[in-house]
Enzyme design. Sequence first.
Site, PDB file in Angstrom:
ATOM      1  N   ASP A  38      58.225  22.402  43.753  1.00 20.21           N
ATOM      2  CA  ASP A  38      57.028  22.191  43.181  1.00 20.21           C
ATOM      3  C   ASP A  38      56.809  20.747  42.825  1.00 20.21           C
ATOM      4  O   ASP A  38      58.002  20.102  42.315  1.00 20.21           O
ATOM      5  CB  ASP A  38      56.574  22.990  41.949  1.00 20.21           C
ATOM      6  CG  ASP A  38      55.117  23.300  41.460  1.00 20.21           C
ATOM      7  OD1 ASP A  38      54.594  24.448  41.922  1.00 20.21           O
ATOM      8  OD2 ASP A  38      54.279  22.372  41.311  1.00 20.21           O
ATOM      9  N   GLU A  66      49.611  37.725  49.980  1.00 18.21           N
ATOM     10  CA  GLU A  66      50.150  38.145  49.098  1.00 18.21           C
ATOM     11  C   GLU A  66      48.983  39.089  48.091  1.00 18.21           C
ATOM     12  O   GLU A  66      47.994  38.597  47.888  1.00 18.21           O
ATOM     13  CB  GLU A  66      50.672  37.282  48.049  1.00 18.21           C
ATOM     14  CG  GLU A  66      51.469  37.688  46.714  1.00 18.21           C
ATOM     15  CD  GLU A  66      52.187  38.407  47.093  1.00 18.21           C
ATOM     16  OE1 GLU A  66      53.252  38.073  47.785  1.00 18.21           O
ATOM     17  OE2 GLU A  66      52.226  39.628  46.667  1.00 18.21           O
ATOM     18  N   PHE A  67      49.337  40.313  47.690  1.00 22.11           N
ATOM     19  CA  PHE A  67      48.169  41.206  47.218  1.00 22.11           C
ATOM     20  C   PHE A  67      48.608  41.361  45.655  1.00 22.11           C
ATOM     21  O   PHE A  67      48.014  42.391  44.874  1.00 22.11           O
ATOM     22  CB  PHE A  67      48.104  42.562  47.775  1.00 22.11           C
ATOM     23  CG  PHE A  67      47.648  42.158  49.104  1.00 22.11           C
ATOM     24  CD1 PHE A  67      46.314  41.877  49.645  1.00 22.11           C
ATOM     25  CD2 PHE A  67      48.639  42.542  50.392  1.00 22.11           C
ATOM     26  CE1 PHE A  67      45.833  41.849  50.935  1.00 22.11           C
ATOM     27  CE2 PHE A  67      48.020  42.357  51.496  1.00 22.11           C
ATOM     28  CZ  PHE A  67      46.821  41.918  51.848  1.00 22.11           C
ATOM     29  N   ARG A  71      49.014  41.768  41.765  1.00 20.72           N
ATOM     30  CA  ARG A  71      48.415  41.619  40.436  1.00 20.72           C
ATOM     31  C   ARG A  71      49.260  41.178  39.358  1.00 20.72           C
ATOM     32  O   ARG A  71      50.550  41.499  39.241  1.00 20.72           O
ATOM     33  CB  ARG A  71      48.033  43.163  40.109  1.00 20.72           C
ATOM     34  CG  ARG A  71      47.080  44.015  41.105  1.00 20.72           C
ATOM     35  CD  ARG A  71      47.161  45.349  40.920  1.00 20.72           C
ATOM     36  NE  ARG A  71      48.689  45.994  40.971  1.00 20.72           N
ATOM     37  CZ  ARG A  71      49.182  46.946  40.645  1.00 20.72           C
ATOM     38  NH1 ARG A  71      48.136  47.792  40.103  1.00 20.72           N
ATOM     39  NH2 ARG A  71      50.297  47.178  40.926  1.00 20.72           N
ATOM     40  N   GLY A 109      32.899  47.503  31.816  1.00 18.45           N
ATOM     41  CA  GLY A 109      33.129  46.862  30.707  1.00 18.45           C
ATOM     42  C   GLY A 109      32.742  45.336  30.847  1.00 18.45           C
ATOM     43  O   GLY A 109      31.498  45.058  31.619  1.00 18.45           O
ATOM     44  N   CYS A 121      41.989  35.000  40.517  1.00 19.82           N
ATOM     45  CA  CYS A 121      41.418  35.382  41.679  1.00 19.82           C
ATOM     46  C   CYS A 121      40.267  35.715  42.100  1.00 19.82           C
ATOM     47  O   CYS A 121      39.452  35.195  42.843  1.00 19.82           O
ATOM     48  CB  CYS A 121      42.471  36.383  42.145  1.00 19.82           C
ATOM     49  SG  CYS A 121      44.316  35.823  42.057  1.00 19.82           S
TER      50      CYS A 121
HETATM   51  C1  UDX Z   1      43.764  40.605  41.748  1.00 23.16           C
HETATM   52  C2  UDX Z   1      43.867  41.682  42.756  1.00 23.16           C
HETATM   53  O1  UDX Z   1      43.955  42.916  41.962  1.00 23.16           O
HETATM   54  C3  UDX Z   1      45.290  41.162  43.511  1.00 23.16           C
HETATM   55  O2  UDX Z   1      45.509  42.299  44.553  1.00 23.16           O
HETATM   56  C4  UDX Z   1      45.221  40.210  44.103  1.00 23.16           C
HETATM   57  O3  UDX Z   1      46.474  39.545  44.782  1.00 23.16           O
HETATM   58  C5  UDX Z   1      44.890  38.823  43.025  1.00 23.16           C
HETATM   59  O4  UDX Z   1      43.551  39.442  42.230  1.00 23.16           O
HETATM   60  P1  UDX Z   1      44.511  40.135  39.070  1.00 23.16           P
HETATM   61  O5  UDX Z   1      43.736  38.880  39.196  1.00 23.16           O
HETATM   62  O6  UDX Z   1      45.760  40.010  38.722  1.00 23.16           O
HETATM   63  O7  UDX Z   1      44.681  40.905  40.786  1.00 23.16           O
HETATM   64  O8  UDX Z   1      43.930  41.437  38.472  1.00 23.16           O
HETATM   65  P2  UDX Z   1      43.078  42.734  38.481  1.00 23.16           P
HETATM   66  O9  UDX Z   1      44.153  43.780  38.028  1.00 23.16           O
HETATM   67  O10 UDX Z   1      42.624  42.988  39.847  1.00 23.16           O
HETATM   68  O11 UDX Z   1      41.939  42.563  37.602  1.00 23.16           O
HETATM   69  C6  UDX Z   1      40.890  41.720  37.584  1.00 23.16           C
HETATM   70  C7  UDX Z   1      39.892  41.665  36.577  1.00 23.16           C
HETATM   71  O12 UDX Z   1      39.110  42.843  36.842  1.00 23.16           O
HETATM   72  C8  UDX Z   1      40.367  41.748  35.324  1.00 23.16           C
HETATM   73  O13 UDX Z   1      39.564  40.806  34.245  1.00 23.16           O
HETATM   74  C9  UDX Z   1      40.208  43.254  34.695  1.00 23.16           C
HETATM   75  O14 UDX Z   1      40.039  43.302  33.453  1.00 23.16           O
HETATM   76  C10 UDX Z   1      39.022  43.593  35.527  1.00 23.16           C
HETATM   77  N1  UDX Z   1      38.884  45.216  35.834  1.00 23.16           N
HETATM   78  C11 UDX Z   1      39.751  45.673  36.582  1.00 23.16           C
HETATM   79  C12 UDX Z   1      37.740  45.533  35.197  1.00 23.16           C
HETATM   80  O15 UDX Z   1      36.804  45.012  34.631  1.00 23.16           O
HETATM   81  N2  UDX Z   1      37.677  47.034  35.723  1.00 23.16           N
HETATM   82  C13 UDX Z   1      38.585  47.754  36.469  1.00 23.16           C
HETATM   83  O16 UDX Z   1      38.239  48.886  36.785  1.00 23.16           O
HETATM   84  C14 UDX Z   1      39.393  46.757  37.007  1.00 23.16           C
END
Ligand code: UDX
Length: 497
Positions: free
Chosen positions: A30, A151-152, A154, A260, A267
């Site tokens: 980095d 990459e997926f 979370r 909510g 992301c």
């Molecule tokens: C996301 C994708 O899920 C992941 O596959 C990708 O690689 C990166 O982006 P992440 O940002 O870690 O992952 O969070 P995620 O669990 O997807 O939640 C995103 C947002 O959605 C959060 O703010 C969460 O609170 C909100 N959320 C999630 C809801 O409001 N309702 C839901 O049902 C699910």
Amino acid sequence: MKISVIGVGYLGAVHAAGMAELGHDVVGLDVDARRVRQLEAGRAPFHEPGFDETLRRGLDLGRLRFTTEYEDIAGADVHFLGLGTPQRADGFGADLASLHAAVDALAAVLPARDGSPTLVVGKSTVPAGTARGLAERLERIEGVRLLWNPEFLREGFAVGDTLEPDRVVYGVRDPEAADAEIRMLDTVYAPILDGGTPRLVMGYEAAELVKVSANAFLATKISFINAISELCEATGADVTDVSRALGMDDRIGSRFLRAGVGFGGGCLPKDIRAFIASAEDLGVGQSLGFLREVDAINQRRRVRVVELAREMLGPLRGRRITVLGAAFKPDSDDVRDSPALEVASRLMAAGAHVTVTDPEALKNARGHVEGLVTVEDTAEALRGAELVLLLTEWRRYRDLDPSVAAELVAAPRIIDGRAVLDPRTWRAAGWELRALGRPDAPARAGTQVETAGQPAADEPPAAHEPPAAHEPPAAHGRAAAASTAGPDPAAPLLSRG
Ligand code: UDX
């Protein structure tokens, strides 16, 4: 195998530690010397369940090192690109500057090789067409091949998602003529693939699109239920009833159907905007026009919480409001585009005295919002509040004992921005409770199913839904990572049961 990971932010650091865990010899690079020193000392720069242990194991076994110098990675067989692609300052598009700079710096040190190729493997989320452009540059060097391998992961589940992903996608220039590079990446991921994880090979553009489409779909699903939530508010229906019943249809599924205050983080918000910009650049902007609405619904939910606060308190100037949660979701200290912090900022702008508490994200939150008042201890944060807002559904907030909490606040008023509290219990304990998408008074006609609230972020599916075939097992699995933050000193006092 000798592996480098260029860019050790969230994605790259977890990937580097994950590759060391698989038995490879890994160097993370980095340009941020502070981050490199931190990682080398075994200190995680972010809160991620299971990451500290994986990092330290890699370091202790001598399989993981970090550097700021490209010369130190020149001899690796495989170079992963884990650079961030944030939203551009001047619009919706993705900022690819650090990705391009890294590729230039890498190209300058890559030796020409005959025999087995040198792989460069892109993991960053990029607009379709990026990989083909980078390949033009990199593949001028003898023996270098570029793959795109999105990459997926979370946040909160990053280690499990890296070591036991749902699927692995390889984007190649020509799927018919990429045997050598496919075999080489298969060797890197052998322990994952041997465990039965499906691996799909496709063209560069399809691989790039898989990633952004996945995030756009998830964002759409969340905004869909949040739009229904607005209908629920207009009709007196309870959105948790609707989403529970919808989710029981296997074709729909219950995940990402939690209504909510909406999605945030590093992301989903920026990826849907970059996707819109990319479609416009490609001349098919209309195809993704609906994503503007997805974004707008998401923004509206944040504003709605502030409106609710006004409905409950009247003018906000001088009122004492406590916000439970700063992170964009539980089990994370990430506050990028956090709905909780945006609501807190809007309340502050309206003149309220806002106190924010969170188990992990307060340091980052202070760096994000100037003048933010933060309190670590939940009980102390609640003391004297005229209104409480639950905006990030950490388990400790979902499990709050309403009777104990009522003793601490100045007035028992709460907005449940994640629809996770049982309104009956809270109201019975004397609270005035308003919730996004849920009726203000107890439902007129009771539903048959108990509707205390929604499951927390990515909790294991409800009993009716068989666990997905890919559900990873305990150690690094999804369930294992849930709500693992350290105990709240106030927890015994404040939690139920
Ligand atoms: C996301 C994708 O899920 C992941 O596959 C990708 O690689 C990166 O982006 P992440 O940002 O870690 O992952 O969070 P995620 O669990 O997807 O939640 C995103 C947002 O959605 C959060 O703010 C969460 O609170 C909100 N959320 C999630 C809801 O409001 N309702 C839901 O049902 C699910």
